[in-house]
Structure formats: C-alpha cells, structure tokens
Design an enzyme around this catalytic site. Structure first.
Site, PDB file in Angstrom:
ATOM      1  N   GLU A 208       0.821  -1.209   0.000  1.00 31.16           N
ATOM      2  CA  GLU A 208       0.000   0.000   0.000  1.00 31.16           C
ATOM      3  C   GLU A 208       0.856   1.260   0.000  1.00 31.16           C
ATOM      4  O   GLU A 208       0.382   2.346   0.334  1.00 31.16           O
ATOM      5  CB  GLU A 208      -0.942  -0.004   1.197  1.00 31.16           C
ATOM      6  CG  GLU A 208      -1.938  -1.145   1.137  1.00 31.16           C
ATOM      7  CD  GLU A 208      -2.978  -1.120   2.250  1.00 31.16           C
ATOM      8  OE1 GLU A 208      -2.938  -0.211   3.093  1.00 31.16           O
ATOM      9  OE2 GLU A 208      -3.816  -2.028   2.264  1.00 31.16           O
ATOM     10  N   LYS A 338     -15.324  -2.643   4.070  1.00 26.13           N
ATOM     11  CA  LYS A 338     -14.748  -2.912   2.747  1.00 26.13           C
ATOM     12  C   LYS A 338     -15.871  -3.527   1.920  1.00 26.13           C
ATOM     13  O   LYS A 338     -16.339  -4.637   2.239  1.00 26.13           O
ATOM     14  CB  LYS A 338     -13.595  -3.914   2.854  1.00 26.13           C
ATOM     15  CG  LYS A 338     -12.344  -3.381   3.567  1.00 26.13           C
ATOM     16  CD  LYS A 338     -11.412  -4.554   3.862  1.00 26.13           C
ATOM     17  CE  LYS A 338     -10.025  -4.100   4.279  1.00 26.13           C
ATOM     18  NZ  LYS A 338      -9.235  -5.244   4.848  1.00 26.13           N
ATOM     19  N   SER A 368      -5.566  -3.856  -0.223  1.00 29.79           N
ATOM     20  CA  SER A 368      -4.137  -3.734  -0.567  1.00 29.79           C
ATOM     21  C   SER A 368      -3.925  -3.897  -2.067  1.00 29.79           C
ATOM     22  O   SER A 368      -2.990  -3.345  -2.632  1.00 29.79           O
ATOM     23  CB  SER A 368      -3.314  -4.744   0.226  1.00 29.79           C
ATOM     24  OG  SER A 368      -3.841  -6.044   0.058  1.00 29.79           O
TER      25      SER A 368
HETATM   26  P1  PGA Z   1      -6.121  -6.510   2.573  1.00 30.27           P
HETATM   27  O1  PGA Z   1      -6.028  -5.908   4.040  1.00 30.27           O
HETATM   28  O2  PGA Z   1      -4.727  -6.900   2.208  1.00 30.27           O
HETATM   29  O3  PGA Z   1      -6.965  -7.739   2.793  1.00 30.27           O
HETATM   30  O4  PGA Z   1      -6.739  -5.528   1.678  1.00 30.27           O
HETATM   31  C1  PGA Z   1      -5.993  -4.587   4.363  1.00 30.27           C
HETATM   32  C2  PGA Z   1      -6.330  -4.495   5.808  1.00 30.27           C
HETATM   33  O5  PGA Z   1      -6.108  -5.477   6.561  1.00 30.27           O
HETATM   34  O6  PGA Z   1      -6.886  -3.515   6.257  1.00 30.27           O
HETATM   35 ZN    ZN Z   2      -7.103  -4.741   8.400  1.00 28.38          ZN
END
Ligand code: PGA
Ligand code: ZN
Length: 421
Positions: A208, A338, A368
């Site tokens: 990220e 999300k 991410s």
């Molecule tokens: P992710 O996680 O890699 O599943 O998008 C991001 C997060 O844990 O906030």
């Molecule tokens: Zn998280």
C-alpha cells in the site's frame, strides 16, 4: 424504473499485477457506468468469495476469466432487458441469481463489479455526482469529509513480514484535506530519511506504499514514527495521531499471539495493546485480536474503547450478522467497511447503518490490491464515513482516491470530520 441494456466485463490488472474485473453497465437511456473491484491479501475468513480461475498456467491461478464470463454470460443473460426500481432491487436480483451464502457461485468480485457499475450508471443517468448518488441511497445529507488514516510503516502480509504488525498509520489532524496531506507528506519524507540512516536502506515500500524497514522490534515502530513527526517539525498527539492495523488473525496460532519476541495469550495481548495506547497517541486499533477470538473482544473494548477505536476488519468482514453479534456483545466500537468483503452496495449499506445505529464510528477502506478506480472516495463522502483508509500517499491506485477526495472537497466545500480532536 431503470432498464439495463447490457452488462459486460473485462479482465484488468490490479496494483499487484493480479487480474481483477472491470465491469460496464449500459442503461436503456444510453447512460454508461463502469467499476473496477479491488482485492485483499490480508483477508478475513468470513469474507465473500473472490472467484479465481485456479488455472496454474495463467497468472499462477489468479486469473478472473470465470468471473468475467459469469458477468458476460450468466448475469448479463439474466438481467439485461430487465427493469429495476433501485440499487436494492438490482442487488437483490444478483444475490438471488448467485444463491449461495458467500457468493461462491458467481463470485463476489463479479457481483460487486455489476453492483457498482450500476450505481455509477444511475448517477450518470441522473446527472449527479457519484457521492450524491451514494448519499441519497443512504438518505443522508452531505455532512463531513472522512478523515484519512494514512499508511506510514508496513509489515505483516503487506511487506516482508519483518514485523507481525501490519500497518502503522498516521492520522493528520488538520482542518482541511490538503493541509492533512501536506503534513503526511512531510512526515513520510522524514520517515524515509530515518529509515535510510537507521537501517541503511532505500525507501522500499510495501503493497500500500508504506515504508517497510527491518525494524529491530515492535517498539522501534513507535519510536521511528514519533521521531519522524518531530523531525518534520510537528507534534505527535497534537498535529498528528496514530492508528494501527494489528491484523492479529495472521499471527494467532494455537491460542497465542506470536509477536516475534513474545507469544501472548489473549489477556496478555490486551495488556500489551493497552500499553501501546497508553504511551502513544494511538486513536484507532484495528483487529487487535483475532477474528475468532470472540470472547476476548469485549474485554479489549472495555480496556481501550474509551481512548481508541476498537475497529473490526477481519473480525467483522462488513458482514451484518457478525456486526449485529458484535454490537450485542459490546465487542467493538467501530467498523472497518470494505465493500468487497460482502459483495454488493446494498449489503455494505446495511452493514454501515447497523454500525452507525449502535453509535459506532465507520472507517471506509480500500484493499491492498487496488485499481485506479476512485469510487471509494465518493462512497466514503456520500455515506459520511468517519475515516477513510486508502494506504499511503504514494502509488497512483491510492492517489486516485486522495485526488478524487480533493476534487470533492473543492466542489462541495465540506469540512473534515473533527475526529480525533
Ligand atoms: P487486505 O487488508 O490486504 O486484505 O486488503 C488490508 C487491511 O487489513 O486492512
Ligand atoms: Zn485490516
């Protein structure tokens, strides 16, 4: 009523070079909407199903051709030519067409791409900005811009695992977005310099865009972050606060939290987090405990909830059932939302409303693995998310959202959420 003329999708690549879906929705009026869906790496077990091809000879099995064909054949075949009352009506049809609990038949990635492309097509049809469409959907007036929580240091599954903790984020406390980004830029640059001098390495970044130096131990994350803020001429706890994504499900094994230097039972982990919150201006702790450690989440909330957000990501998975249970048990005080964890705009809206009605804060979050699509910014403003978590202020898939927020700020003149001040 709105009639869908045609739905189609193609495979595109996300910020990790992995295939994902971009969908186009054409209405009978001629209006067209599109949307690309993101993808996680540090995923929760209760997330809706992301359909991948598992054909090892193509993108190591990560292809999305099945999901694309589910949009082009199954979904388009079933809903083109059909009229829908609203977003809820369309999403309900998608849920029924799939017919499984976790959207494993058509794929949550396929379904969400249609749900979001429809949202944008309707906004275009009504000649309104997408954030306005989302606020109408929620029955909200526009209120405040969400405050960004911005990735500074990364570990865990988003970096080389040099620390089990996944993210240390900064929360700039300024009155407008550009000043908040300015402060973040200065802190980030100071942190890059510190990483170079302490660890002798170039500013290598994680998924990220956060810096990922080989910290000596957990304390050095806080030390380096505080030092970076001071080196930028700013004051921790006044100009800039911290947030942390502990993402602890990913280092919880056999009943113990493996922090590298120590393995702690749940009570010990709560105590440890209590110290972090006590000694640092930490205003948000995400997934401080593991996704299945239900009986200890209320204790964590009791211990730190007065000072910090007790934010559930993998723990809640934007899932209304899990959120209701957590509200009943007083197990958290904030939801990380999300949209692709649940798979339709309507279900994500339900998750949001449940959390808000319980008096919780809501952090609207990217994944991410992201694309250059910026719908997240509109959704976060329209729904009045208290925070927005996009990643660092590097990499265009992140900047697309920050820049869209800047555009919205200019267009609407909305003030920023005053949390955590
Ligand atoms: P992710 O996680 O890699 O599943 O998008 C991001 C997060 O844990 O906030
Ligand atoms: Zn998280």
């Amino acid at each position: 009523m709105t009639t869908i003329n045609k739905i189609s999708a193609i495979e595109i690549l996300d910020s990790r070079g992995k295939p994902t879906i971009k969908c186009y929705c054409k209405l009978d009026s001629g209006a067209i909407g599109y949307a690309s869906v993101p993808s996680g790496a540090s995923t929760g077990k209760a997330e809706a199903h992301e359909l991948r091809d598992h054909n090892k000879s193509r993108f190591n099995g990560n292809g999305c051709l099945k999901a694309v064909s589910n949009v082009n054949e199954v979904i388009n075949g079933s809903i083109s030519g059909t009229s829908f009352k609203d977003q809820n009506d369309l999403d309900q049809a998608l849920i029924e067409l799939d017919g499984t609990n976790q959207k494993s038949k058509l794929g949550a990635n396929a379904i969400l791409s249609v749900s979001l492309a429809f949202a944008r097509a309707l906004a275009t049809d009504r000649n309104e900005p997408l954030y306005r469409y989302f606020s109408n959907l929620m029955g909200n007036e526009l209120g405040r811009l969400p405050r960004p929580t911005i990735n500074l240091f990364s570990g865990g599954k988003h970096a080389g695992g040099q620390t089990p903790i996944q993210d240390l984020l900064v929360v700039p406390g300024q009155e407008d977005l550009m000043s908040s980004l300015d402060v973040t830029y200065r802190v980030y640059q100071a942190a890059a310099k510190i990483s170079r001098s302490k660890y002798g390495m170039r500013a290598l970044t994680a998924d990220e865009g956060g810096l990922a130096p080989p910290f000596n131990n957990l304390n050095s994350i806080f030390e380096d972050a505080n030092e970076s803020i001071e080196a930028a001429g700013l004051e921790p706890g006044k100009d800039v606060f911290f947030a942390m994504d502990v993402a602890s499900s990913h280092f919880f094994k056999d009943g113990l939290y493996d922090l590298g230097y120590r393995k702690l039972p749940s009570e010990g982990m709560i105590e440890e987090i209590g110290k972090w919150v006590g000694y640092n201006p930490l205003v948000s702790i995400e997934d401080g405990l593991a996704e299945d450690d239900w009986e200890n989440w209320p204790k964590l909330n009791e211990a730190i909830g007065g000072k910090s957000l007790v934010l559930g990501d993998d723990f809640l998975c934007t899932n209304p059932d899990r959120i209701s249970r957590a509200i009943e048990q007083n197990a958290a005080n904030a939801l990380l939302l999300k949209v692709n964890q649940i798979g339709t705009v309507t279900e994500a809206a339900r998750a949001y409303t449940l959390a808000k009605e319980a008096g919780w804060k809501v952090t609207i979050s990217a994944r991410s693995g992201e694309t250059e699509d910026d719908w997240l910014a509109d959704l976060a403003v329209g729904w009045q998310g208290d925070q927005i978590k996009i990643g660092s202020i590097t990499q265009s898939e992140r900047l697309a959202k920050y820049n869209r927020l800047l555009e919205i700020e200019k267009e609407t003149g909305l003030p920023m959420n005053d949390w955590p001040n």
